[in-house]
Structures are given as structure tokens and as C-alpha cells.
Design an enzyme around this catalytic site. Sequence first.
Site: not given
Ligand SMILES: *Cc1c(COP(=O)(O)O)cnc(C)c1O
Length: 379
Positions: A46, A98, A170, A195
Site C-alpha cells: 500500500r 467532469y 485536471d 483515458k
Molecule cells: C474520466 C475522468 C475523470 C475521472 O476519472 P476515473 O478514472 O474515471 O475515476 C476525471 N476527470 C476527467 C476530465 C475525466 O475525463
Amino acid sequence: MKFGTKTIHAGLEPDPSTGAIMTPIFQTSTYVQAAPGDHKGYEYSRTHNPTRHALENNLAALENGKYGLCFGSGMAAIDCLLKLLLPGDEVISTSDLYGGSYRLFTKVYAKYGIKFHFVPMADLSTITALANSNTKLIWVETPTNPMMNIIDIAGAAAIAKQYNAMLAVDNTFATPYLQTPLDLGADVVMHSVTKYLGGHSDVVMGALVAKDDALAEKLYFLQNAAGAVPGPQDCFLVLRGIKTLHIRMQRHCENGRIIAEWLKKQPKVAKVNWPGFPEHPNHEVAKKQMRDFGGMVSFTLKENTIAAANQVLTKTHLFALAESLGGVESLIGHPATMTHASIPKEEREKTGVLDSLIRLSVGIEDVDDLIADLEAALG
Ligand SMILES: *Cc1c(COP(=O)(O)O)cnc(C)c1O
């Protein structure tokens, strides 16, 4: 080291015990100690795992940061950052955000006495209007989802500094190939590694990257204390994915540009949202802070109904109808009924999420095939 070299080499060394050129999957929860406290830097997975550690160092290098932290999902990464806040603290966030972030802010952290404001940050004065001595975090998502608005990161950083608040970006849509927010004054970069970084739609993971020693120490404490860490196998997959990030992104951008320009000429299309168009309201900011414009494109139809959108959404074959983005394969989505379904129609229409809005995550296939697919669906 330049970006394309970093994706392949930064933070990575051949395995010292075997010479294996690829970081092994250290599928272990614990590590043998020679005597109590006498270990090789790893005690329990962890806290530390060599596969995760290699990925965290690689991500830190890609974002021009110093410290990388990986989590079991993008949401777990955001959750870790929010745990720095205390009751009474205020957060100013991008309004065009998001959906999962919006849910975590309003349905989970608001309960603990943290106050969230949502403003259209493409106009920075909307941040200044709300900033005060309780403002502890400014949360920026750029380009925004699904409207592809661009927020001036350096401008937001200047406001954050003035109020002694943290600026977090982000960077999921842009990736460090297109923009490196830490270079523009941000304190923390967040990723849904799920992504573009993973890039192959086979892993769910999140990450934070920071530069400041004291901030990183607090984040590492929370990462270990709360424990939302990814497993070594997923870290291996992401390390493998990142090795082609620069090549994939180059193609995502090329295909994104060709498709955005093609869509603009289609008689059934009303408006195309893509920051590379000179007439995009934030084009100058995009040009200043991004190295290209990415593979995310959204558009509305002249017949602005869910039925008209469905005609297109159900007729593509290469563009798969699915949530998510950033994989090698092209995806098509309908924000009004998919990602933004929980937002009341009036609210979502205020931000431009109309009934006919369609979002594309343009993949890296041959673009002629992608256009033929869209042409048949629009036909
Ligand atoms: C998908 C996404 C998230 C969340 O991420 P997860 O891996 O699905 O938990 C946060 N911000 C953006 C812009 C995203 O596209």
C-alpha cells in the site's frame, strides 16, 4: 530530455536483479526484511511498490513535476487532494466540469462543510469575483468537457497566488503532451490515467503530480493513510501505454483537426466545438498554453433534438457508442443522456449541452475511414 524520450525512459531503469528491460510486475504485498527495519525501501505495497514507483516517477517527469502519486481511479486521486481541505474552506471550480468531479464535490465533500462555487472560468473575472481568504483551492479543468472551452492556467495561477490558494488542474483531456500546467504556475496536476495516458481502454487509474516538497509529503501521507492505490499489473499496463503517448497524441491531434474541419462543412451540423478554430472564443489562450488542440471534438445538429442525435449515434460503426475517451479507438457519446443526464435540462443548456450535442473522442485509426463512418451516419 525531450517529451518523446521521457515517455520511454524517464524514471525507468532495467531491473537490477535480472537486467529485464521492462519494469517487472511486482505482484507482492510485502517484502522480506533482513532484521527489523532493515529493508530495501519497500515494506508493504500500500505504501510502496516498485512497479507503481516506476510509473509515479515517469508521470512526475512527463508533467515537469517532482512527485507522482497513483490511485485506483481518477476520482480516488481527486478524493485524495480534497482531503487536504477543512470545514469552512472554499473551492472555486470550473462550471463546465467532469460529472464525477461535480458529484464528489457536491454530494460528498459539501457534507463536510466545504463550500463549492462553480463558475465559467474562461472569463477569469468570475474567479476573482468569488475569491476570498477562505478560498483554499481553485479547480480547473481545461479543455472542458464537453464544450471544449479553454481556461487560462497562468491567469488562474496568478489569482490563486494572490489568495494563497492552491491551483489544481485536471489535465486528463490535454495530457502533458499538449500542456504542462505545473510550468504555468499550477500546484497540482490531476489525471484520469484511464483515458489518454493508459490509452488502450483497459485500465482504470488516477494520478496526482506535484512539485512542492511539503505539499507532496501531505499527499503521500494521505495516499498511504487512505490507501486507494492501484495494483502493480495495472501500473505495468500504463507504463506500456505511456511509451507511445507522444505518437498516439500526434495522431489524435491530426485526426481531430481533419474531422473538426470536415464536420464544419456538413449541411446538417450547426456548430463544431474545437479549440483549434480561429473563431473559437478561447483560441488565443489555447494557442498560448497548448502545443496542439487534441482529439476531442463536439458538435450540435441543426435539428436540435435527441431523436436527431440518436440517428447519428446509433449509425456509426467505427465510432463506438460509449462513455470514456482517450483510447486508440474512436468513441461517440451523447452528453445530454449519458455523462450529463443527472443535470437538469435547463442547467445543462445554460452551459451549451443541447439535446443534439454529440461528443467525439477521435481515435488513431485511418482518418478516411472515420470520415466515411461519420458521413454514412449523418447521411
Ligand atoms: C474520466 C475522468 C475523470 C475521472 O476519472 P476515473 O478514472 O474515471 O475515476 C476525471 N476527470 C476527467 C476530465 C475525466 O475525463
